[in-house]
Design an enzyme around this catalytic site. Structure first.
Site, PDB file in Angstrom:
ATOM      1  N   GLU A   1      44.138 -14.557  51.931  1.00 51.85           N
ATOM      2  CA  GLU A   1      43.342 -13.322  51.901  1.00 51.85           C
ATOM      3  C   GLU A   1      44.205 -12.195  51.355  1.00 51.85           C
ATOM      4  OE1 GLU A   1      44.149 -10.628  53.887  1.00 51.85           O
ATOM      5  OE2 GLU A   1      45.850 -11.666  54.826  1.00 51.85           O
ATOM      6  N   PHE A   2      43.529 -11.186  50.832  1.00 52.75           N
ATOM      7  CA  PHE A   2      44.255 -10.037  50.277  1.00 52.75           C
ATOM      8  C   PHE A   2      43.684  -8.736  50.836  1.00 52.75           C
ATOM      9  CE2 PHE A   2      44.216 -13.495  47.156  1.00 52.75           C
ATOM     10  CZ  PHE A   2      45.568 -13.706  46.991  1.00 52.75           C
ATOM     11  N   VAL A  30      41.925 -10.692  59.900  1.00 55.21           N
ATOM     12  CA  VAL A  30      41.554 -11.676  58.885  1.00 55.21           C
ATOM     13  C   VAL A  30      40.350 -12.496  59.357  1.00 55.21           C
ATOM     14  CG1 VAL A  30      42.358 -13.697  57.617  1.00 55.21           C
ATOM     15  CG2 VAL A  30      43.897 -11.764  57.978  1.00 55.21           C
ATOM     16  N   CYS A  86      52.251  -6.414  56.695  1.00 60.98           N
ATOM     17  CA  CYS A  86      52.347  -7.458  55.656  1.00 60.98           C
ATOM     18  C   CYS A  86      53.577  -7.353  54.763  1.00 60.98           C
ATOM     19  CB  CYS A  86      51.112  -7.436  54.774  1.00 60.98           C
ATOM     20  SG  CYS A  86      49.654  -8.052  55.600  1.00 60.98           S
ATOM     21  N   LYS A 106      50.000   4.052  57.487  1.00 58.43           N
ATOM     22  CA  LYS A 106      49.245   4.692  56.405  1.00 58.43           C
ATOM     23  C   LYS A 106      48.051   5.371  57.063  1.00 58.43           C
ATOM     24  CE  LYS A 106      46.208   0.825  55.151  1.00 58.43           C
ATOM     25  NZ  LYS A 106      45.697  -0.029  54.073  1.00 58.43           N
ATOM     26  N   ASN A 131      52.155  -9.559  47.287  1.00 59.76           N
ATOM     27  CA  ASN A 131      52.674  -8.492  48.149  1.00 59.76           C
ATOM     28  C   ASN A 131      54.074  -8.064  47.744  1.00 59.76           C
ATOM     29  OD1 ASN A 131      50.410  -8.027  49.604  1.00 59.76           O
ATOM     30  ND2 ASN A 131      51.001  -9.233  51.387  1.00 59.76           N
TER      31      ASN A 131
HETATM   32  C1  UDX Z   1      48.755  -4.825  52.056  1.00 52.73           C
HETATM   33  C2  UDX Z   1      48.189  -5.325  50.711  1.00 52.73           C
HETATM   34  O1  UDX Z   1      47.684  -4.226  49.948  1.00 52.73           O
HETATM   35  C3  UDX Z   1      47.104  -6.348  50.937  1.00 52.73           C
HETATM   36  O2  UDX Z   1      46.658  -6.868  49.695  1.00 52.73           O
HETATM   37  C4  UDX Z   1      47.676  -7.488  51.797  1.00 52.73           C
HETATM   38  O3  UDX Z   1      46.696  -8.452  52.067  1.00 52.73           O
HETATM   39  C5  UDX Z   1      48.234  -6.926  53.102  1.00 52.73           C
HETATM   40  O4  UDX Z   1      49.211  -5.922  52.817  1.00 52.73           O
HETATM   41  P1  UDX Z   1      48.058  -3.071  53.937  1.00 52.73           P
HETATM   42  O5  UDX Z   1      49.196  -3.589  54.759  1.00 52.73           O
HETATM   43  O6  UDX Z   1      46.762  -2.788  54.608  1.00 52.73           O
HETATM   44  O7  UDX Z   1      47.726  -4.124  52.744  1.00 52.73           O
HETATM   45  O8  UDX Z   1      48.599  -1.750  53.263  1.00 52.73           O
HETATM   46  P2  UDX Z   1      48.485  -1.012  51.853  1.00 52.73           P
HETATM   47  O9  UDX Z   1      47.259  -0.197  51.776  1.00 52.73           O
HETATM   48  O10 UDX Z   1      48.724  -1.951  50.746  1.00 52.73           O
HETATM   49  O11 UDX Z   1      49.745  -0.003  51.975  1.00 52.73           O
HETATM   50  C6  UDX Z   1      51.046  -0.511  52.259  1.00 52.73           C
HETATM   51  C7  UDX Z   1      52.070   0.584  52.430  1.00 52.73           C
HETATM   52  O12 UDX Z   1      52.474   1.113  51.174  1.00 52.73           O
HETATM   53  C8  UDX Z   1      51.645   1.783  53.268  1.00 52.73           C
HETATM   54  O13 UDX Z   1      52.715   2.106  54.140  1.00 52.73           O
HETATM   55  C9  UDX Z   1      51.432   2.879  52.230  1.00 52.73           C
HETATM   56  O14 UDX Z   1      51.648   4.169  52.781  1.00 52.73           O
HETATM   57  C10 UDX Z   1      52.489   2.522  51.204  1.00 52.73           C
HETATM   58  N1  UDX Z   1      52.206   2.993  49.832  1.00 52.73           N
HETATM   59  C11 UDX Z   1      51.109   2.502  49.153  1.00 52.73           C
HETATM   60  C12 UDX Z   1      53.077   3.856  49.180  1.00 52.73           C
HETATM   61  O15 UDX Z   1      54.087   4.295  49.763  1.00 52.73           O
HETATM   62  N2  UDX Z   1      52.841   4.210  47.881  1.00 52.73           N
HETATM   63  C13 UDX Z   1      51.766   3.738  47.181  1.00 52.73           C
HETATM   64  O16 UDX Z   1      51.627   4.099  45.999  1.00 52.73           O
HETATM   65  C14 UDX Z   1      50.868   2.859  47.837  1.00 52.73           C
END
Ligand code: UDX
Length: 458
Positions: free
Chosen positions: A160-161, A11, A288, A348, A236
Site C-alpha cells: 500500500e502507498f 492499512v 513509514c 505533519k 519511500n
Molecule cells: C508516507 C508516504 O507518502 C506514503 O506513500 C507511504 O505509504 C507512507 O509514508 P506519511 O507517513 O503519511 O506517508 O507522510 P507524508 O505525507 O508522506 O509526509 C512524510 C513527512 O515528510 C512528514 O513529516 C512531512 O512533514 C515531511 N515532508 C513532506 C517534508 O518535510 N517536505 C515535503 O516536501 C513533504
C-alpha cells in the site's frame, strides 16, 4: 469476492472499507475487542477523513463485518490480506511477530479444497513472502498433516502507498496498483478483485471525492513477489531522499544567500524532477519513512552492500531536525531558563500521529539545554504528555504558548498557525524571535512588525 482483512489499523481499515465499498464481502479481524466493537457500531478506530461516513455506508449495506476470531471466515475467503502492524525492533528491523501469528493461524483454518490468495499488505522486509508461506504451511500442517501448500494457498505481495490523513483517497484513487506474484491464478484473482478500482467504474463516495482530472485505468504493475516488496521501500526511500535533498540545498541557500523556495520551485518545474516533496523544513518523520529506510539499509548490509545514498538521506534529516535549536542558540546564546514556545507536535499537519516526529527531537534538545518549554498542538498535547517524558508544559491554546516567551519555534505547519495574528502575538512575547521550521510565514509580514524572523533556507 469473500475478503478477509487481518488487522484493523490504518492499512487494514482503508483496505477493508475500500473493498467493501467496491462490492466485495469483507470481514475485518483485529485482536483488540474494542476495535471490533467500534467497527461493528460503525465508528472508525482510526482518525481519517471520510472514514466514518464510508464505514457507516458499508456497515449499513451489510458488506463489512468485524470479529476478533479469523477462524470461521478463513475457509470461505477468496483473498486474505495480512495488514497487521510491523513495528521496528531495537535494531530497526521490522518486528514480524504479529505477521507470524496471523500466518500460522490462517494456515490452521485453511480449507484445502478452497484455494486462497494470501496477500502481504503490511510493509514487510524483503523476502517476507517466503517466510509467510512457510508460516502458513506450519499452521496448515498442524491441522491437515501432509496437505501440499501448492493448490491450497499462495502468497502474493500487494504493497500500500497510503498517506496518513489521505488514506481513503489514496486507496480509492491510487497512483498505481502493484501486484506481486508468479502464480497466474493468483494474478487473475487479484486483477478481478481490483477491477472496479482499476477501471474507476464505481461512483465516488460523497465523503471522498475523486480528484479532479484523475484518470482511469489505474496503472497496474504486475511483478514478481520480491520486486513488489521492494517497490514500497524504494518509493519511500526516494520520497525521503527528495526532501533531504531539498533540505541540503536549503543549507547551501543559507550560506550563499539564496531562497530555497524559489530555487526548488524552479527545479521542480523540470518534469523529470517534479514539484512535489521538495519543501525544505525541519525534516521528515512519521511511521513509514524512518522505519522503511532503516529496513532497506539493513537489507542492503545483509548482502555486504553499503547503502550510501539512503544513509545520507537519513543523516541530512538528523541534521535538519537540529536546525531550530541551533538557530536558537546562535541567536539567544544560552538557553538556560528561557521560555520557548514550540508550535506543533505531530509529524505533519492533519494527523494525531506523533511517531518519529521531529518535534520530539526539538523538545529533547531544548529541555536538555535547560530551556523552559511550553508546547502547543491542535490535537496531540495530551498524547504527547503521555508518550514523551520531557519536562514540558503543554497548553491547549496557542496564545498561552506564545505569551511571555522569548522565542516561538514552529515544527508542524498546522493551518491554524498560518492564520496567527502577529500584531497581537508580538505584543504578548517577552522577546520577538520567531523560528519558522516549515517556511509557513512570510518575512515580509513579520519583519516590518519588528519581529526577528528566521526560516529554513530563505
Ligand atoms: C508516507 C508516504 O507518502 C506514503 O506513500 C507511504 O505509504 C507512507 O509514508 P506519511 O507517513 O503519511 O506517508 O507522510 P507524508 O505525507 O508522506 O509526509 C512524510 C513527512 O515528510 C512528514 O513529516 C512531512 O512533514 C515531511 N515532508 C513532506 C517534508 O518535510 N517536505 C515535503 O516536501 C513533504
Amino acid at each position: 469476492m469473500q475478503v478477509l482483512v487481518l488487522g484493523a489499523g490504518y492499512v487494514g481499515m482503508a483496505t477493508g472499507v475500500t473493498l467493501a465499498y467496491l462490492g466485495h464481502d469483507v470481514v475485518l479481524v483485529d485482536i483488540k475487542p474494542e476495535r471490533v466493537a467500534a467497527i461493528a457500531a460503525a465508528q472508525s478506530p482510526i482518525l481519517e477523513p471520510g472514514m466514518d461516513a464510508m464505514l457507516g455506508e458499508v456497515r449499513a449495506s451489510g458488506r463489512l463485518s468485524a470479529t476478533t476470531e479469523a477462524g470461521p471466515a478463513v475457509a470461505a475467503a477468496d483473498v486474505v490480506f495480512i495488514a497487521v502492524n510491523t513495528p521496528p525492533d531495537a535494531s530497526g528491523d521490522a518486528n514480524m511477530t504479529f505477521v507470524q501469528a496471523a500466518a500460522v493461524s490462517l494456515g490452521q483454518h485453511l480449507d484445502p479444497t478452497h484455494p486462497v490468495v494470501i496477500v502481504n499488505k503490511s510493509t514487510v522486509p524483503i523476502g517476507s513472502a517466503n517466510l509467510v508461506k512457510s508460516w502458513v504451511e506450519d499452521g496448515l500442517h498442524s491441522t491437515h498433516p501432509g496437505t501440499p501448500a501448492n493448490g491450497t494457498f499462495t502468497v502474493a505481495s500487494n504493497p500500500e502507498f497510503l498517506r496518513e490523513g489521505q488514506a481513503l483517497s489514496d486507496s480509492l484513487y491510487p497512483s498505481r496498483i502493484v501486484l506481486g506474484t508468479d502464480v497466474p491464478w493468483a494474478m487473475e484473482r487479484l486483477q478481478a478483485l481490483y477491477a472496479p478500482l482499476i477501471a474507476q467504474s464505481f461512483p465516488a463516495p460523497a465523503s471522498v471525492p475523486r480528484p479532479a482530472g484523475f484518470l482511469a485505468p489505474v496503472p497496474v504493475a504486475a511483478t514478481d513477489r520480491v520486486s513488489a516488496e521492494l517497490v514500497k521501500y524504494a518509493s519511500n526511500a526516494f520520497l525521503a531522499t527528495k526532501i533531504s535533498f531539498a533540505n541540503e540545498i536549503a543549507a547551501i541557500c543559507e550560506r550563499v544567500g539564496a531562497d530555497v523556495t524559489q530555487v526548488m520551485a524552479a527545479v521542480g518545474q523540470d518534469p523529470r524532477i517534479g514539484s512535489q516533496f521538495l519543501d525544505a523544513g525541519v525534516g521528515w518523520g512519521g511511521s513509514c519513512f524512518g522505519k522503511d529506510l532503516s529496513a532497506l539499509m539493513h537489507t542492503a548490509r545483509e548482502y555486504g552492500l553499503e547503502p550510501v545514498l539512503a544513509a545520507a538521506a537519513v543523516e541530512v534529516n538528523r541534521r535538519q531536525r537540529r536546525w531550530l535549536v541551533q538557530r536558537l542558540q546562535a541567536t539567544l546564546k544560552t538557553l538556560k531558563g528561557r521560555r520557548v514556545a514550540v508550535l506543533g507536535l505531530t509529524f505533519k499537519p492533519g494527523t494525531d500521529d506523533l511517531r518519529d516526529s521531529p518535534a520530539e527531537t526539538v523538545l529533547a534538545d531544548l529541555t536538555r539545554l535547560g530551556a523552559r518549554v511550553v508546547a502547543h498542538d491542535p490535537v496531540a498535547t495530551e498524547a504527547a504528555a503521555q508518550a514523551w517524558s520531557y519536562p514540558v508544559e503543554y497548553v491547549n491554546h496557542v496564545d498561552d504558548a506564545i505569551a511571555g516567551s522569548e522565542a516561538v519555534l514552529l515544527v508542524t505547519a498546522w493551518p491554524e498557525y498560518a492564520a496567527l495574528d502577529w500584531v497581537r502575538a508580538h505584543e504578548s512575547m517577552e522577546r520577538s524571535l520567531v523560528l519558522d521550521g516549515r517556511n509557513l510565514w512570510s518575512p515580509d509580514v513579520l519583519r516590518p512588525l519588528g519581529i526577528e524572523y528566521y526560516s529554513v533556507g530563505r
